[in-house]
Design an enzyme around this catalytic site. Structure first.
Site, mmCIF file in Angstrom:
data_model
loop_
_atom_site.group_PDB
_atom_site.id
_atom_site.type_symbol
_atom_site.label_atom_id
_atom_site.label_comp_id
_atom_site.label_asym_id
_atom_site.label_seq_id
_atom_site.Cartn_x
_atom_site.Cartn_y
_atom_site.Cartn_z
ATOM 1 C CG ASN A 82 -2.383 0.739 1.223
ATOM 2 O OD1 ASN A 82 -2.276 1.325 0.035
ATOM 3 N ND2 ASN A 82 -3.246 -0.165 1.486
ATOM 4 C CG HIS A 112 23.261 3.673 13.432
ATOM 5 N ND1 HIS A 112 23.454 4.202 12.463
ATOM 6 C CD2 HIS A 112 21.404 4.730 12.718
ATOM 7 C CE1 HIS A 112 23.557 5.382 11.491
ATOM 8 N NE2 HIS A 112 21.621 4.286 11.299
ATOM 9 C CE LYS A 161 12.864 -9.780 21.944
ATOM 10 N NZ LYS A 161 13.145 -9.835 23.081
ATOM 11 C CE LYS A 178 -8.681 -14.692 17.097
ATOM 12 N NZ LYS A 178 -9.775 -13.208 16.402
#
Length: 184
Positions: A82, A112, A161, A178
């Site tokens: 999009n 960095h 993560k 969920k």
């Protein structure tokens, strides 16, 4: 890449960054052209020049689209990106088939170091968005992350993560909220 994999950052030195500067400069010009174009086939053609790879006719891109390099971006089939998406691909970004990227999302494979003495160095780690994953509007996916197959990243999430397949993550930082049940 699978959940829990740890990718060690790669540091890019100034010689490397200087060597790729002509590609960066040429692609910045192409990005400006791409963002002034509305015809889907012309957008795919410019994106093919930016990435130096063919872009399948099934790929749909809404402009504007931004990238810092372009050559380390791999796009599968039936991908939808999009408008106003930022792709910082110097570290490598792979979008598998059927991936959806919401408006204003950011995929950031560059970082960095925290050490103030090394702060101007560039760390890179790849991002993998696996088949049929959906990155929601305004979400940010950071360096070294894999978003698993069929996973959903909620709008505005910051993904630090890797995301397991068939899950929904949301929040800052993103957490699993969920599990997606498969419906036949």
């Amino acid at each position: 890449m699978r959940e829990g994999d740890i990718i060690k950052p790669k540091y890019l030195d100034q010689d490397y960054l200087q060597a790729i500067q002509p590609i960066v400069d040429a692609n910045q010009h192409r990005i400006q052209q791409l963002n002034a174009t509305q015809q889907p086939s012309a957008i795919r053609e410019l994106l093919a020049a930016i990435t130096d790879q063919p872009i399948d006719d099934s790929v749909e891109i809404r402009v504007p689209l931004w990238t810092d390099y372009g050559r380390n971006l791999k796009i599968g089939k039936r991908v939808f990106i999009n408008d106003n998406v930022q792709i910082t691909d110097l570290g490598g970004i792979e979008l598998a088939d059927d991936v959806l990227i919401g408006p204003g999302a950011m995929l950031l494979s560059v970082n960095h170091p925290l050490d103030p003495a090394k702060r101007h160095a560039v760390e890179v780690q790849p991002i993998h968005i696996e088949r049929n994953a959906w990155i929601g509007a305004g979400a940010k996916v950071l360096a070294g992350v894999t978003v698993g197959e069929n996973a959903v990243v909620g709008a505005g999430a910051v993904v630090t993560k890797s995301v397991p397949a068939n899950t929904v993550v949301a929040g800052v930082p993103a957490k699993v909220i969920k599990t997606i049940e498969q419906v036949d």
